[in-house]
Design a protein around this motif. Structure first.
Motif, PDB file in Angstrom:
ATOM      1  N   SER A 188     117.068  43.168 -14.248  1.00 42.60           N
ATOM      2  CA  SER A 188     115.842  42.413 -13.987  1.00 42.60           C
ATOM      3  C   SER A 188     116.016  40.934 -14.311  1.00 42.60           C
ATOM      4  O   SER A 188     115.559  40.059 -13.564  1.00 42.60           O
ATOM      5  N   GLU A 189     116.725  40.637 -15.394  1.00 41.24           N
ATOM      6  CA  GLU A 189     116.981  39.247 -15.763  1.00 41.24           C
ATOM      7  C   GLU A 189     118.050  38.635 -14.857  1.00 41.24           C
ATOM      8  O   GLU A 189     117.997  37.435 -14.543  1.00 41.24           O
ATOM      9  N   GLN A 190     119.001  39.459 -14.435  1.00 33.67           N
ATOM     10  CA  GLN A 190     120.023  38.966 -13.514  1.00 33.67           C
ATOM     11  C   GLN A 190     119.388  38.426 -12.236  1.00 33.67           C
ATOM     12  O   GLN A 190     119.773  37.367 -11.735  1.00 33.67           O
ATOM     13  N   ARG A 191     118.424  39.157 -11.696  1.00 31.75           N
ATOM     14  CA  ARG A 191     117.759  38.730 -10.452  1.00 31.75           C
ATOM     15  C   ARG A 191     117.085  37.380 -10.630  1.00 31.75           C
ATOM     16  O   ARG A 191     117.113  36.534  -9.728  1.00 31.75           O
ATOM     17  N   LYS A 192     116.477  37.154 -11.773  1.00 33.09           N
ATOM     18  CA  LYS A 192     115.807  35.881 -12.023  1.00 33.09           C
ATOM     19  C   LYS A 192     116.821  34.744 -12.107  1.00 33.09           C
ATOM     20  O   LYS A 192     116.616  33.671 -11.534  1.00 33.09           O
ATOM     21  N   LEU A 193     117.905  34.987 -12.831  1.00 36.69           N
ATOM     22  CA  LEU A 193     118.934  33.960 -12.972  1.00 36.69           C
ATOM     23  C   LEU A 193     119.551  33.609 -11.625  1.00 36.69           C
ATOM     24  O   LEU A 193     119.676  32.434 -11.267  1.00 36.69           O
ATOM     25  N   ILE A 194     119.935  34.633 -10.883  1.00 36.48           N
ATOM     26  CA  ILE A 194     120.586  34.398  -9.592  1.00 36.48           C
ATOM     27  C   ILE A 194     119.611  33.787  -8.598  1.00 36.48           C
ATOM     28  O   ILE A 194     119.986  32.927  -7.790  1.00 36.48           O
ATOM     29  N   GLY A 195     118.357  34.194  -8.666  1.00 40.24           N
ATOM     30  CA  GLY A 195     117.344  33.610  -7.788  1.00 40.24           C
ATOM     31  C   GLY A 195     117.122  32.135  -8.047  1.00 40.24           C
ATOM     32  O   GLY A 195     116.722  31.385  -7.161  1.00 40.24           O
ATOM     33  N   GLY A 196     117.427  31.686  -9.271  1.00 38.98           N
ATOM     34  CA  GLY A 196     117.265  30.277  -9.606  1.00 38.98           C
ATOM     35  C   GLY A 196     118.325  29.391  -8.984  1.00 38.98           C
ATOM     36  O   GLY A 196     118.155  28.170  -8.930  1.00 38.98           O
TER      37      GLY A 196
END
Length: 242
Positions: A188-196
């Protein structure tokens, strides 16, 4: 962990990928590369055989008789869409099998880049497989609308472009996950980081997807992408820490 906006630069993703390919033959990484390469060889060999034997017949079934006169338009569109979908499915399968080895490869690559002599430990298989299944479920749920779109005459002209974008995003999530998981960051945190850093991530994933679509070359692209992802993440996270 926070990614800086430098990660949005597509050239940084390209540079990391070139470096990843260059490190494939490094003696310190060789033993972590060999098993994934063998796994990819077996999985893609089966995928090619199945595609060669069955794909054309499956595509023909989706073209109704009253649209035979449009075959020269619809057949290539169906072929491209289902080829990408099938390639993506087998890529996920290959990565699911090789995931524990990719985690170790990423850790070994990070140790090499940092100039450290780290002890590479094997991550618990249940944890690794669970993470892979979570990604597969996330991507699979978003692939269903694309599959439906791909079989609707007229609308399916958009399918190849959408599949290409989806494949790039999926490959970015897949390969950038290994260094992030080694750092203790969940999906879930990976998606946020990569989405940034979406543009850089899409560039990285697009390169990986393009390489994986090339016969024979795709056997070594996956481990190269793991190394490249480790380089890319280290670059944008290390700069942030300075």
């Amino acid at each position: 962990m926070v990614f800086i906006q430098k990660g949005n630069n597509p050239l940084l993703a390209v540079k990391a990928f070139v470096q990843g390919i260059g490190l494939l033959g490094n003696p310190k990484l060789r033993k972590f590369v060999l098993i994934p390469v063998l796994i990819n060889f077996l999985v893609y060999g089966v995928a090619f055989a199945l595609g060669y034997l069955y794909l054309a017949d499956i595509i023909d079934q989706f073209i109704p008789g009253w649209l035979q006169w449009l075959r020269w338009i619809l057949w290539p569109l169906f072929f491209i869409s289902f080829f990408i979908a099938g390639f993506f499915t087998f890529t996920v399968l290959a990565n699911l099998i090789a995931a524990p080895f990719y985690g170790m490869l990423s850790a070994a690559a990070l140790a090499l880049l940092s100039g450290e002599s780290a002890t590479i430990t094997e991550a618990p298989w249940p944890k690794v497989i669970k993470a892979e299944l979570n990604r597969a479920a996330y991507l699979g749920s978003r692939a269903i609308p694309l599959v439906i779109l791909s079989i609707i005459p007229g609308i399916n002209v958009l399918a190849p472009v959408l599949w290409a974008l989806f494949g790039a995003w999926g490959m970015a999530l897949e390969y950038l996950a290994y260094p992030l998981e080694n750092a203790g960051i969940l999906f879930s945190e990976q998606r946020k980081l990569i989405g940034g850093v979406r543009w850089g991530a899409l560039s990285f994933g697009g390169l990986a997807a393009a390489g994986l679509a090339l016969p024979l070359i795709n056997i070594i692209v996956a481990p190269a992408a793991v190394i490249a992802a480790t380089i890319y993440v280290r670059e944008i996270e290390t700069d942030n820490a300075r």
